[in-house]
Write a protein that holds these residues in place. Sequence first.
Motif, PDB file in Angstrom:
ATOM      1  N   TRP A 163      36.783 -99.339 -59.902  1.00 21.34           N
ATOM      2  CA  TRP A 163      37.767 -99.182 -60.963  1.00 21.34           C
ATOM      3  C   TRP A 163      38.734 -98.065 -60.591  1.00 21.34           C
ATOM      4  O   TRP A 163      38.377 -97.148 -59.862  1.00 21.34           O
ATOM      5  CB  TRP A 163      37.093 -98.806 -62.286  1.00 21.34           C
ATOM      6  CG  TRP A 163      36.094 -99.800 -62.767  1.00 21.34           C
ATOM      7  CD1 TRP A 163      34.742 -99.800 -62.509  1.00 21.34           C
ATOM      8  CD2 TRP A 163      36.327-100.937 -63.578  1.00 21.34           C
ATOM      9  NE1 TRP A 163      34.150-100.872 -63.116  1.00 21.34           N
ATOM     10  CE2 TRP A 163      35.094-101.586 -63.793  1.00 21.34           C
ATOM     11  CE3 TRP A 163      37.469-101.480 -64.159  1.00 21.34           C
ATOM     12  CZ2 TRP A 163      34.977-102.736 -64.549  1.00 21.34           C
ATOM     13  CZ3 TRP A 163      37.341-102.636 -64.920  1.00 21.34           C
ATOM     14  CH2 TRP A 163      36.104-103.247 -65.105  1.00 21.34           C
TER      15      TRP A 163
ATOM     16  N   LEU B 127      34.051 -98.308 -69.782  1.00 30.17           N
ATOM     17  CA  LEU B 127      33.272 -99.188 -68.913  1.00 30.17           C
ATOM     18  C   LEU B 127      32.248-100.024 -69.677  1.00 30.17           C
ATOM     19  O   LEU B 127      31.866-101.103 -69.221  1.00 30.17           O
ATOM     20  CB  LEU B 127      32.584 -98.384 -67.816  1.00 30.17           C
ATOM     21  CG  LEU B 127      33.529 -97.802 -66.767  1.00 30.17           C
ATOM     22  CD1 LEU B 127      32.761 -96.906 -65.801  1.00 30.17           C
ATOM     23  CD2 LEU B 127      34.259 -98.898 -66.017  1.00 30.17           C
ATOM     24  N   ASN B 128      31.826 -99.559 -70.828  1.00 31.67           N
ATOM     25  CA  ASN B 128      30.881-100.336 -71.638  1.00 31.67           C
ATOM     26  C   ASN B 128      31.478-101.655 -72.111  1.00 31.67           C
ATOM     27  O   ASN B 128      30.751-102.587 -72.437  1.00 31.67           O
ATOM     28  CB  ASN B 128      30.386 -99.519 -72.829  1.00 31.67           C
ATOM     29  CG  ASN B 128      29.310 -98.537 -72.433  1.00 31.67           C
ATOM     30  OD1 ASN B 128      28.647 -98.701 -71.404  1.00 31.67           O
ATOM     31  ND2 ASN B 128      29.144 -97.502 -73.225  1.00 31.67           N
TER      32      ASN B 128
ATOM     33  N   ASN C 122      33.285-103.617 -70.181  1.00 30.93           N
ATOM     34  CA  ASN C 122      33.136-104.494 -69.010  1.00 30.93           C
ATOM     35  C   ASN C 122      34.227-105.556 -68.889  1.00 30.93           C
ATOM     36  O   ASN C 122      33.972-106.699 -68.533  1.00 30.93           O
ATOM     37  CB  ASN C 122      31.756-105.150 -68.998  1.00 30.93           C
ATOM     38  CG  ASN C 122      31.385-105.594 -67.602  1.00 30.93           C
ATOM     39  OD1 ASN C 122      31.811-104.984 -66.623  1.00 30.93           O
ATOM     40  ND2 ASN C 122      30.613-106.645 -67.505  1.00 30.93           N
ATOM     41  N   TYR C 123      35.470-105.176 -69.190  1.00 31.77           N
ATOM     42  CA  TYR C 123      36.600-106.073 -69.003  1.00 31.77           C
ATOM     43  C   TYR C 123      37.245-105.797 -67.645  1.00 31.77           C
ATOM     44  O   TYR C 123      37.316-104.654 -67.221  1.00 31.77           O
ATOM     45  CB  TYR C 123      37.670-105.862 -70.085  1.00 31.77           C
ATOM     46  CG  TYR C 123      37.267-106.322 -71.451  1.00 31.77           C
ATOM     47  CD1 TYR C 123      36.929-107.644 -71.681  1.00 31.77           C
ATOM     48  CD2 TYR C 123      37.236-105.434 -72.513  1.00 31.77           C
ATOM     49  CE1 TYR C 123      36.564-108.067 -72.956  1.00 31.77           C
ATOM     50  CE2 TYR C 123      36.874-105.848 -73.790  1.00 31.77           C
ATOM     51  CZ  TYR C 123      36.538-107.169 -73.999  1.00 31.77           C
ATOM     52  OH  TYR C 123      36.176-107.586 -75.241  1.00 31.77           O
TER      53      TYR C 123
END
Length: 105
Positions: free
Chosen positions: A68, A87-88, A90-91
């Motif tokens: 990322w 980040l949780n 998750n796209y």
Amino acid sequence: QPKVLFATTCVGSYEKFLSSFLDCCQKIDYSNKQIFVSQPPILESGELINNAGRQFSIKEAIRQDSSWIFFLDVDIRPDPNVLTKLLNHNYPLYFVNHDFPQIKL
């Protein structure tokens, strides 16, 4: 833990923010991060090359095999948990502009 490159561009009068920006990035609660500060060339007219700083950052993220890239302006102070929260979700993230083709990182 995915590798994340924190990227900013710092030139001219914004250099006064760099030290506190770097301190803030170190406090972000995420262990697999790298910080990259681009200082793109300035034209003789004093203008920056359009989007050069972000293009340098993208190339650095690819070179470092980052999962990322997180673009921040040098005068921004994010919450220490910002990266974990993002980040949780998750796209996939994309960078698009007219000077550089679309890249999925």
